[in-house]
Scaffold this motif. Structure first.
Motif, PDB file in Angstrom:
ATOM      1  N   ALA A  26       0.830  -1.208   0.000  1.00 29.08           N
ATOM      2  CA  ALA A  26       0.000   0.000   0.000  1.00 29.08           C
ATOM      3  C   ALA A  26       0.861   1.253   0.000  1.00 29.08           C
ATOM      4  O   ALA A  26       0.577   2.221  -0.730  1.00 29.08           O
ATOM      5  N   ASN A  27       1.930   1.247   0.783  1.00 29.20           N
ATOM      6  CA  ASN A  27       2.822   2.414   0.832  1.00 29.20           C
ATOM      7  C   ASN A  27       3.497   2.662  -0.514  1.00 29.20           C
ATOM      8  O   ASN A  27       3.714   3.806  -0.913  1.00 29.20           O
ATOM      9  N   GLY A  28       3.817   1.576  -1.217  1.00 23.67           N
ATOM     10  CA  GLY A  28       4.437   1.724  -2.539  1.00 23.67           C
ATOM     11  C   GLY A  28       3.502   2.383  -3.533  1.00 23.67           C
ATOM     12  O   GLY A  28       3.902   3.283  -4.282  1.00 23.67           O
ATOM     13  N   ILE A  29       2.257   1.931  -3.553  1.00 19.31           N
ATOM     14  CA  ILE A  29       1.271   2.525  -4.464  1.00 19.31           C
ATOM     15  C   ILE A  29       0.982   3.964  -4.051  1.00 19.31           C
ATOM     16  O   ILE A  29       0.876   4.867  -4.894  1.00 19.31           O
ATOM     17  N   ALA A  30       0.862   4.191  -2.733  1.00 15.93           N
ATOM     18  CA  ALA A  30       0.598   5.544  -2.229  1.00 15.93           C
ATOM     19  C   ALA A  30       1.699   6.505  -2.651  1.00 15.93           C
ATOM     20  O   ALA A  30       1.438   7.658  -3.028  1.00 15.93           O
ATOM     21  N   SER A  31       2.939   6.051  -2.598  1.00 17.62           N
ATOM     22  CA  SER A  31       4.080   6.888  -3.004  1.00 17.62           C
ATOM     23  C   SER A  31       3.990   7.254  -4.480  1.00 17.62           C
ATOM     24  O   SER A  31       4.252   8.403  -4.863  1.00 17.62           O
TER      25      SER A  31
ATOM     26  N   LYS B 185     -15.104   1.699  -7.946  1.00 18.18           N
ATOM     27  CA  LYS B 185     -16.317   1.853  -8.738  1.00 18.18           C
ATOM     28  C   LYS B 185     -16.899   0.469  -8.978  1.00 18.18           C
ATOM     29  O   LYS B 185     -16.205  -0.404  -9.504  1.00 18.18           O
ATOM     30  N   PRO B 186     -18.148   0.250  -8.564  1.00 17.22           N
ATOM     31  CA  PRO B 186     -18.763  -1.058  -8.761  1.00 17.22           C
ATOM     32  C   PRO B 186     -18.640  -1.540 -10.199  1.00 17.22           C
ATOM     33  O   PRO B 186     -18.866  -0.788 -11.145  1.00 17.22           O
ATOM     34  N   GLN B 187     -18.243  -2.789 -10.336  1.00 15.02           N
ATOM     35  CA  GLN B 187     -18.093  -3.464 -11.630  1.00 15.02           C
ATOM     36  C   GLN B 187     -16.902  -2.963 -12.454  1.00 15.02           C
ATOM     37  O   GLN B 187     -16.675  -3.448 -13.562  1.00 15.02           O
ATOM     38  N   SER B 188     -16.176  -1.968 -11.952  1.00 18.87           N
ATOM     39  CA  SER B 188     -15.079  -1.394 -12.757  1.00 18.87           C
ATOM     40  C   SER B 188     -13.709  -1.548 -12.106  1.00 18.87           C
ATOM     41  O   SER B 188     -12.709  -1.681 -12.792  1.00 18.87           O
ATOM     42  N   GLY B 189     -13.616  -1.503 -10.782  1.00 16.85           N
ATOM     43  CA  GLY B 189     -12.330  -1.639 -10.109  1.00 16.85           C
ATOM     44  C   GLY B 189     -11.947  -0.400  -9.321  1.00 16.85           C
ATOM     45  O   GLY B 189     -12.793   0.402  -8.933  1.00 16.85           O
ATOM     46  N   TYR B 190     -10.643  -0.243  -9.124  1.00 14.34           N
ATOM     47  CA  TYR B 190     -10.111   0.851  -8.305  1.00 14.34           C
ATOM     48  C   TYR B 190      -9.406   1.884  -9.183  1.00 14.34           C
ATOM     49  O   TYR B 190      -8.689   1.530 -10.133  1.00 14.34           O
ATOM     50  N   PHE B 191      -9.606   3.171  -8.819  1.00 22.75           N
ATOM     51  CA  PHE B 191      -9.030   4.272  -9.578  1.00 22.75           C
ATOM     52  C   PHE B 191      -8.400   5.277  -8.617  1.00 22.75           C
ATOM     53  O   PHE B 191      -8.870   5.439  -7.480  1.00 22.75           O
ATOM     54  N   VAL B 192      -7.363   5.959  -9.098  1.00 22.04           N
ATOM     55  CA  VAL B 192      -6.776   7.038  -8.303  1.00 22.04           C
ATOM     56  C   VAL B 192      -7.832   8.119  -8.125  1.00 22.04           C
ATOM     57  O   VAL B 192      -8.505   8.516  -9.080  1.00 22.04           O
ATOM     58  N   SER B 193      -8.001   8.568  -6.902  1.00 19.69           N
ATOM     59  CA  SER B 193      -9.081   9.497  -6.574  1.00 19.69           C
ATOM     60  C   SER B 193      -8.990  10.786  -7.380  1.00 19.69           C
ATOM     61  O   SER B 193      -7.913  11.378  -7.524  1.00 19.69           O
ATOM     62  N   LYS B 194     -10.141  11.226  -7.872  1.00 12.27           N
ATOM     63  CA  LYS B 194     -10.202  12.482  -8.618  1.00 12.27           C
ATOM     64  C   LYS B 194     -10.202  13.697  -7.699  1.00 12.27           C
ATOM     65  O   LYS B 194     -10.071  14.823  -8.161  1.00 12.27           O
ATOM     66  N   ILE B 195     -10.362  13.444  -6.409  1.00 14.64           N
ATOM     67  CA  ILE B 195     -10.397  14.579  -5.481  1.00 14.64           C
ATOM     68  C   ILE B 195      -9.113  14.651  -4.658  1.00 14.64           C
ATOM     69  O   ILE B 195      -9.096  15.186  -3.558  1.00 14.64           O
ATOM     70  N   LEU B 196      -8.027  14.109  -5.241  1.00 13.76           N
ATOM     71  CA  LEU B 196      -6.744  14.151  -4.543  1.00 13.76           C
ATOM     72  C   LEU B 196      -6.287  15.570  -4.274  1.00 13.76           C
ATOM     73  O   LEU B 196      -5.625  15.854  -3.282  1.00 13.76           O
TER      74      LEU B 196
ATOM     75  N   ILE C 273       1.281   7.522  -6.216  1.00 13.58           N
ATOM     76  CA  ILE C 273       0.184   8.475  -6.375  1.00 13.58           C
ATOM     77  C   ILE C 273       0.625   9.870  -5.947  1.00 13.58           C
ATOM     78  O   ILE C 273       0.422  10.863  -6.656  1.00 13.58           O
ATOM     79  N   ARG C 274       1.252   9.946  -4.780  1.00 14.27           N
ATOM     80  CA  ARG C 274       1.648  11.253  -4.241  1.00 14.27           C
ATOM     81  C   ARG C 274       2.747  11.906  -5.080  1.00 14.27           C
ATOM     82  O   ARG C 274       2.844  13.141  -5.125  1.00 14.27           O
ATOM     83  N   ASN C 275       3.561  11.091  -5.723  1.00 15.75           N
ATOM     84  CA  ASN C 275       4.636  11.635  -6.550  1.00 15.75           C
ATOM     85  C   ASN C 275       4.189  11.932  -7.981  1.00 15.75           C
ATOM     86  O   ASN C 275       4.991  12.363  -8.809  1.00 15.75           O
ATOM     87  N   GLY C 276       2.927  11.671  -8.279  1.00 22.07           N
ATOM     88  CA  GLY C 276       2.398  12.008  -9.596  1.00 22.07           C
ATOM     89  C   GLY C 276       2.652  10.972 -10.660  1.00 22.07           C
ATOM     90  O   GLY C 276       2.334  11.188 -11.832  1.00 22.07           O
ATOM     91  N   ILE C 277       3.254   9.830 -10.294  1.00 21.44           N
ATOM     92  CA  ILE C 277       3.465   8.762 -11.278  1.00 21.44           C
ATOM     93  C   ILE C 277       2.118   8.180 -11.689  1.00 21.44           C
ATOM     94  O   ILE C 277       1.860   7.922 -12.869  1.00 21.44           O
ATOM     95  N   LEU C 278       1.264   7.962 -10.697  1.00 20.99           N
ATOM     96  CA  LEU C 278      -0.129   7.609 -10.961  1.00 20.99           C
ATOM     97  C   LEU C 278      -0.965   8.862 -10.764  1.00 20.99           C
ATOM     98  O   LEU C 278      -0.871   9.527  -9.733  1.00 20.99           O
ATOM     99  N   LYS C 279      -1.790   9.180 -11.747  1.00 24.63           N
ATOM    100  CA  LYS C 279      -2.519  10.446 -11.734  1.00 24.63           C
ATOM    101  C   LYS C 279      -4.006  10.222 -11.479  1.00 24.63           C
ATOM    102  O   LYS C 279      -4.529   9.115 -11.645  1.00 24.63           O
ATOM    103  N   ALA C 280      -4.686  11.303 -11.093  1.00 24.17           N
ATOM    104  CA  ALA C 280      -6.119  11.246 -10.800  1.00 24.17           C
ATOM    105  C   ALA C 280      -6.873  10.609 -11.961  1.00 24.17           C
ATOM    106  O   ALA C 280      -6.714  11.006 -13.120  1.00 24.17           O
ATOM    107  N   GLY C 281      -7.686   9.619 -11.667  1.00 18.23           N
ATOM    108  CA  GLY C 281      -8.478   8.936 -12.678  1.00 18.23           C
ATOM    109  C   GLY C 281      -7.827   7.700 -13.246  1.00 18.23           C
ATOM    110  O   GLY C 281      -8.493   6.900 -13.913  1.00 18.23           O
ATOM    111  N   ASP C 282      -6.516   7.496 -13.009  1.00 21.83           N
ATOM    112  CA  ASP C 282      -5.837   6.304 -13.509  1.00 21.83           C
ATOM    113  C   ASP C 282      -6.416   5.048 -12.862  1.00 21.83           C
ATOM    114  O   ASP C 282      -6.694   5.032 -11.664  1.00 21.83           O
TER     115      ASP C 282
END
Length: 470
Positions: free
Chosen positions: A11-16, A62-73, A18-27
């Motif tokens: 979880a910390n790896g993915i969080a990092s 999102k039901p039936q779709s999976g997990y996405f980087v939050s758009k309200i980050l 996201i916070r560093n912008g490698i994964l972006k909102a909506g990804d």
């Protein structure tokens, strides 16, 4: 590697990222299954990774779709504080305030953020009308006769089947139908409590429950409640000697939208059962989840029949139909006696129509769309609040349901904000409604069950502007 450490490390790896912008909102993030394969972990460990990321508001499901980087980050709204009610039973009911708010029901000229029911625009009204007509044709004597005491067999059967989704494993004979969710709770409280008994509840809590408990002469003891995970277990342990029964909304509590983790639900059931304290579980919001799967209930962990499970369609399908039910466990005879005394029968035509709607598969399709709409509404509300409300505003992070809890700076009184808003044809629910103690004066509950539109956004912005004048 220790499982506790492993899921935290992933979880910390993915969080990092996201916070560093490698994964972006909506990804879109890897699925639970892919995470299992990539890291050689179990499904449960993978799910804990996403739960941890959700708790940090880094991802959305999102039901039936999976997990996405939050758009309200980009929205830096902190969580409201854990409530700190006095652990002394209280009954200072804000009758006048509650009555003033509920007088707004049905007024077409108001934007009603205050009442926690879905707008009719979100409901399959035309399809329900057809089911009502069909029910009058199918039922003996057009539905004018009484049903059997336990209620419509077809309805109880389909409810039992649907309970398999969360581990209920009901049989139709385990269930008793009622005239809505509040009627179910009323039967439970009358069956288990007597004037002077003490009941433990969440704080803040749905006003109808507070009024009902007070009206039956019960002493209400409010428990400290976390805005994400529900009641504080240690607080419950401390008050066990003081209480006679407990009533909780573990899944998407109104007004916080909190959802108790499974381990907490299991511990609450164990703790209360060992001490001979009945648990009334209100699960009216359980089908309105934003995650991929429906949460379990406290009833899922009940081995002794000590949990009285209550639910209805009032928050999901048709508030005015007044269709609810109880799985009362070992208290079934008491509930049936009360139903015979107070209502004799549920409404035949309406129960038949709802049973047919649920059985047809239309209900599941409706819920899929409704969950998606409510989740999008939640994101739109938070974005608008971040743009329009005063600095220092906090919001809950509901994982489902119809409620968003807003906490202002201590200087802002939401009863005064209500008075300003109602002049602009906007109704909000001040936080003082949700407690019998002098707390939450700087909070309010907003219903996210309105259709999102430019008009809705404009009204929400107006509330923000008015709050800066209080």
């Amino acid at each position: 590697m220790n499982k506790e450490f492993l899921y935290t490390e992933i979880a910390n790896g993915i969080a990092s990222q996201i916070r560093n912008g490698i994964l972006k909102a909506g990804d879109k993030l890897p699925s639970v299954r892919k995470l299992c394969l990539d890291h050689q972990i179990s499904m449960n460990t993978a799910k804990r990774v996403f739960l941890e990321l959700e708790s940090q508001s880094l991802v959305d499901s999102k039901p039936q779709s999976g997990y996405f980087v939050s758009k309200i980050l980009s929205v830096k709204l902190p969580l409201p504080e854990v409530s700190k009610p006095s652990l002394i039973a209280n009954n200072d009911e804000p009758d006048e305030l509650i009555n003033k708010i509920y007088e707004n029901i049905g007024k077409k000229d108001l934007t009603i953020f205050s009442i926690g029911i879905p707008s009719g625009d979100l409901l399959p009204v035309a399809k329900l009308k057809k089911e009502i007509i069909n029910a009058t044709r199918v039922l003996k004597e057009g539905g004018t006769e009484y049903e059997e005491l336990q209620g419509n067999v077809k309805l109880r059967r389909i409810i039992a089947v649907r309970s398999l989704q969360w581990g209920g494993n009901f049989h139709e004979n385990d269930l008793v139908t009622t005239n809505g969710g509040m009627n179910a709770l009323s039967f439970c409280l009358m069956a288990l409590g007597k004037p002077g008994d003490t009941i433990a509840i969440e704080s803040p809590c749905y006003p109808g429950i507070l009024q009902l408990a007070n009206g039956l002469g019960l002493k209400v003891l409010e428990l400290p409640t976390h805005p994400t995970t529900g009641i504080e277990i240690e607080a419950l342990k401390k008050v066990i000697p003081k209480i006679d029964l407990c009533l909780l909304i573990p899944n998407y509590n109104a007004p916080l939208g909190s959802c108790m983790p499974d381990e907490n639900k299991k511990e609450v059931v164990r703790l209360l059962s060992e001490n001979g304290i009945p648990l009334i579980e209100d699960d009216v919001y359980g089908d309105l989840y934003f995650r991929p799967n429906r949460p379990k209930c406290c009833k899922s962990f009940d081995k002794e029949g000590n949990v009285l499970y209550c639910s209805s369609i009032s928050k999901t399908l048709a508030p005015g139909y007044r269709v609810g039910w109880i799985a009362p466990g070992k208290y079934k005879d008491k509930i049936l006696k009360l139903k015979l005394l107070h209502s004799t029968s549920s409404i035949s035509i309406v129960n038949e129509a709802v049973a047919n709607f649920l059985k047809s598969g239309k209900y599941e399709k409706h819920l899929q769309q409704m969950r998606k709409t409510l989740h999008n509404n939640y994101q739109n509300y938070v974005q608008t609040i971040a743009e329009s409300f005063p600095d220092g505003t906090r919001t809950s992070r509901p994982q489902g349901g119809l409620s968003l809890w807003v906490e202002f700076d201590k200087s802002i009184k939401t009863t005064e904000l209500y008075d300003l808003a109602i002049r602009e044809n906007i109704s909000i629910a001040p936080g003082r409604m949700f407690t019998l103690q002098n707390q939450f004066e700087n909070c309010m509950r907003l219903c996210i069950g309105l259709p999102w539109s430019e008009e809705t956004q404009l009204k929400l912005r107006q509330v923000g502007s008015l709050s800066k004048r209080v």
